[in-house]
Design an enzyme around this catalytic site. Structure first.
Site, PDB file in Angstrom:
ATOM      1  CB  CYS A 246      73.949 -18.270  16.793  1.00 46.75           C
ATOM      2  SG  CYS A 246      74.362 -18.232  15.502  1.00 46.75           S
TER       3      CYS A 246
ATOM      4  NE  ARG B 175      74.298 -13.899  22.004  1.00 51.12           N
ATOM      5  CZ  ARG B 175      74.784 -12.826  21.851  1.00 51.12           C
ATOM      6  NH1 ARG B 175      75.549 -12.279  22.748  1.00 51.12           N
ATOM      7  NH2 ARG B 175      76.368 -13.036  20.963  1.00 51.12           N
TER       8      ARG B 175
ATOM      9  CD1 TRP C  44      69.483 -13.570  13.330  1.00 55.97           C
ATOM     10  CD2 TRP C  44      71.699 -13.932  11.395  1.00 55.97           C
ATOM     11  NE1 TRP C  44      69.633 -12.902  11.965  1.00 55.97           N
ATOM     12  CE2 TRP C  44      70.969 -12.827  10.999  1.00 55.97           C
ATOM     13  CE3 TRP C  44      72.108 -14.344  10.913  1.00 55.97           C
ATOM     14  CZ2 TRP C  44      71.169 -12.122   9.907  1.00 55.97           C
ATOM     15  CZ3 TRP C  44      72.778 -13.287  10.495  1.00 55.97           C
ATOM     16  CH2 TRP C  44      71.928 -12.524   9.481  1.00 55.97           C
TER      17      TRP C  44
ATOM     18  CG  ASN D 264      77.895 -16.588  17.616  1.00 55.93           C
ATOM     19  OD1 ASN D 264      77.411 -16.493  16.702  1.00 55.93           O
ATOM     20  ND2 ASN D 264      78.460 -15.994  19.412  1.00 55.93           N
ATOM     21  N   GLY D 265      79.443 -18.143  14.571  1.00 50.19           N
ATOM     22  CA  GLY D 265      80.755 -17.365  14.390  1.00 50.19           C
ATOM     23  C   GLY D 265      80.891 -17.813  12.850  1.00 50.19           C
TER      24      GLY D 265
ATOM     25  CD  GLU E 180      68.895   5.009  14.759  1.00 46.58           C
ATOM     26  OE1 GLU E 180      69.279   4.643  13.853  1.00 46.58           O
ATOM     27  OE2 GLU E 180      68.527   4.313  16.003  1.00 46.58           O
TER      28      GLU E 180
ATOM     29  CE  LYS F 114      65.931   1.793  15.667  1.00 44.31           C
ATOM     30  NZ  LYS F 114      67.104   1.637  16.541  1.00 44.31           N
TER      31      LYS F 114
ATOM     32  CD  GLU G 182      66.854  -1.246  13.434  1.00 43.22           C
ATOM     33  OE1 GLU G 182      67.468  -2.376  13.418  1.00 43.22           O
ATOM     34  OE2 GLU G 182      66.034  -0.307  14.428  1.00 43.22           O
TER      35      GLU G 182
ATOM     36  CG  HIS H 274      69.620  16.145  -7.102  1.00 41.02           C
ATOM     37  ND1 HIS H 274      69.547  16.880  -8.192  1.00 41.02           N
ATOM     38  CD2 HIS H 274      69.738  16.751  -5.687  1.00 41.02           C
ATOM     39  CE1 HIS H 274      70.288  18.307  -7.487  1.00 41.02           C
ATOM     40  NE2 HIS H 274      69.877  18.290  -6.203  1.00 41.02           N
TER      41      HIS H 274
ATOM     42  CE  LYS I 199      70.788  -5.169  21.794  1.00 41.04           C
ATOM     43  NZ  LYS I 199      69.840  -3.510  21.353  1.00 41.04           N
TER      44      LYS I 199
END
Ligand code: G6P
Length: 598
Positions: free
Chosen positions: A2, A27, A75, A101-102, A470, A474, A477, A493, A593
């Protein structure tokens, strides 16, 4: 997550709020809204989806006599993303209006009490409870009312509040969620992050937990948690608005990949003096043990750190995902150095992991990009990455500067004979990355061939495995292609069962001592029909040619530095796949973000 903005001044409040929200889009959000005071009444406009929906809704709104307002990008955590759950939330009689926000952890019991007191709830959010609680506690005195209200809240919050009785003011308070106040001339601001207000001012105040700020167009006043007036130091933001704009690139992500060489230079060059590493005010002696804690991409930088530090320094390193570290019983003490890695410096799990490590007596060294962020402020030592603002949700230059910071820390403590050589090789990295970025044709071709895949696997060994994590993240995402990173030797395995005719496998192959082992792993997947793309260097080309369907070349570098180079084609691969698929590259679905809730 948020984003919050607040404004008091003579400009067109709606435009200032919408501009601020636009700058906070990075964000991550799924709905947006604003509230403003007009002729003594609070007006709210909010809706689900992208900011453009809100902008269209407000296009013909008259804005005379509006001087105060708050805005929010949401969000969703509690309640689906829809118009009603969007912020701002109004109280009874439209007296108060808040954006939050929270997460309010005790909202259910608070809500039940308020319902018993006759309050009616419209949304499914945890946040709505705050606006009703303010109304319930209100005695005409805003500071007292806010303090009483936050004392009843459990959880985290950054709050911006407007009240009908104080139509020239915006109030704000925070606990564990970021909030800044911006000081202008004849106007003042509130925001979750600097880009929201950078167009208007570079003079900011960073709010601490449980501090309250009141802004009107001419004044900013701060209060502590006892309601006493306090003074705070102003911080001057050193970067300008241009740094948070696209600068001719189609997407922030592509711009930020192009900025990697310069960001790394800024991170390492001032700290290398006469081929010696000098970290501002930080003296490091080899600890008995190192714990690295982070989330997401920063965690992947930490995994590279583990391989590197154990190899070069022979110190045992544990690397943890912050949300796990918080709730397990990590064995760390005053002999452990805890390295916290975070781009934003505000990730809530990482912040709490830091506090846990501190409780156990560990010294905290953090690697952070945002100056003055919570993690930076709570650490014993901070090594800033000078990546500048990173706007795209998918982190790129933050990762490479985090790796650079890890190299600096490691090489500072390293005592091997080749120390100076390694330091000079570190200085060459930006130029090597520029070479990769200069010719993106192979990677563009690979993306155009593979963007339609259902699943893409990444494999590697040692530092290449750490790096593959990484690369895989990417891709997930921003291209929404299922992907997993596997250690080359672990494939058989289980995961190899998923390889079938045409399954793409991306192999990073840069660790000289592991080449033969990796070639065998590639043969294993080839034998099951995999389409193999290898990222490697000239020196391994002959061997690789026999097994690869496609080769992407990176410059020849010492294998300890290859992750920071080989990640670039992986970032570009994810980028081009996302573009090919027509996705929203910079604002991928469901992601944020800055993750300021658990
Ligand atoms: C989110 C972001 C990632 C980031 C992670 C940790 O998931 O989308 O890009 O790596 O948070 O964030 P931090 O700011 O602590 O590095």
């Amino acid at each position: 997550m948020c984003g919050i903005v607040g404004y008091a001044g003579n400009k067109d409040t709606i435009s200032v709020l919408l501009h601020g929200l636009e700058k906070l889009e990075y964000r991550g959000y799924d709905s947006a809204g604003i509230a403003y005071l007009e002729n003594g009444e609070i007006k709210v406009s909010k809706c689900k989806g992208r900011l453009i929906n809100l902008q269209e809704k407000l296009a013909d709104r008259h804005t005379e006599n509006i001087g105060t307002g708050i805005g929010h990008t949401r969000w969703a955590t509690h309640g689906e993303p829809n118009d009603i759950n969007s912020h701002p939330h109004l109280s009874k009689n439209n007296q108060f209006c808040i954006v939050h926000n929270g997460i309010i952890e005790n909202y259910i019991s608070l809500r039940d009490n308020l319902i018993r007191e006759g309050y009616h709830f419209e949304s499914n959010t945890d946040s709505e409870v705050i606006t009703h609680l303010l109304h319930f506690n209100y005695n005409g005195e805003m500071i007292e009312t806010i303090l009483k209200t936050i004392n009843q809240l459990e959880g985290s919050y950054a709050l911006a509040i407007i009240c009908k009785d104080h139509d020239d003011k915006v109030f704000c308070v925070r606990k564990e969620s970021p909030l800044i106040v911006g000081s202008g001339t004849g106007e003042n601001f509130i925001a979750s992050d600097i880009p929201a207000i950078l167009k208007y001012t570079r003079e900011i105040f960073i709010m601490e937990d449980n501090e309250i700020a009141i802004i009107d167009k001419d004044n900013i006043t701060f209060f502590n948690s006892f309601g006493s007036s306090i003074s705070k130091n102003e911080v001057l933001v050193t970067w300008d608005e241009k740094a948070s704009e696209k600068g001719g690139f189609e997407h922030f992500m592509l711009k930020e990949i192009h900025e990697e060489p310069e960001s790394i230079r800024k991170t390492i060059n001032p700290r290398i003096k006469n081929n010696h590493i000098v970290l501002e005010g930080i003296t490091l002696e080899k600890p008995k043990k190192i714990a690295i804690v982070a989330c997401g991409t920063a965690y992947h930088a930490g995994v590279v750190g583990k391989y590197l530090i154990e190899k070069l320094l022979r110190i045992p390193v544990e690397v943890d995902i912050a949300s796990e570290f918080r709730y397990r019983e990590p064995i760390i003490d005053e002999d452990t150095l805890t390295i916290i890695i975070s781009q934003s410096g505000e990730t809530i799990d990482t912040l709490f992991a830091l506090r846990k490590a501190r409780e156990k007596g560990s010294r905290i060294l953090s690697i952070v990009n945002v100056v003055g962020s919570s993690i930076a402020r709570e650490s014993d030592d901070v090594l800033y990455t000078w990546a500048g603002p990173e706007i795209a949700v998918a982190s790129t230059k933050a990762y490479s500067t985090q790796l650079s910071a890890i190299y600096l820390i490691t090489l500072m403590m390293y005592e091997g004979k080749d120390k100076e050589l390694l330091i000079s090789q570190l200085k060459d990295i930006p130029d090597q990355i520029s070479k990769v970025i200069k010719d993106m044709s192979a990677i563009q071709k690979a993306s155009s061939l593979l963007f339609g895949s259902k699943s893409i696997f990444f494999i590697g060994r040692g530092l290449d495995y750490a790096l593959s994590m990484e690369g895989s993240l990417k891709l997930k995402e921003i291209s929404y292609i299922h992907s997993e990173a596997y250690a080359g030797g672990e494939l058989k395995h289980g995961t190899i069962a998923l390889i079938e005719e045409g399954t793409p496998v991306i192999c990073s192959l840069t660790q000289h001592d592991l080449i033969d082992k990796m070639i065998s792993n590639i043969r294993e997947v080839k034998a099951r029909g995999a389409y193999v793309m290898v990222i490697t260097q000239e020196s391994h080309c002959e061997q690789v040619k026999e097994v690869a369907d496609m080769i992407v070349m990176i410059p020849e570098v010492n294998p300890v530095f290859s992750p920071v180079i080989a990640v670039v084609p992986m970032q570009l691969f994810a980028y081009f796949c996302s573009v090919e698929k027509g996705n929203d590259v910079d604002k991928p679905r469901n992601l944020a973000k800055s993750v300021t809730v658990e």
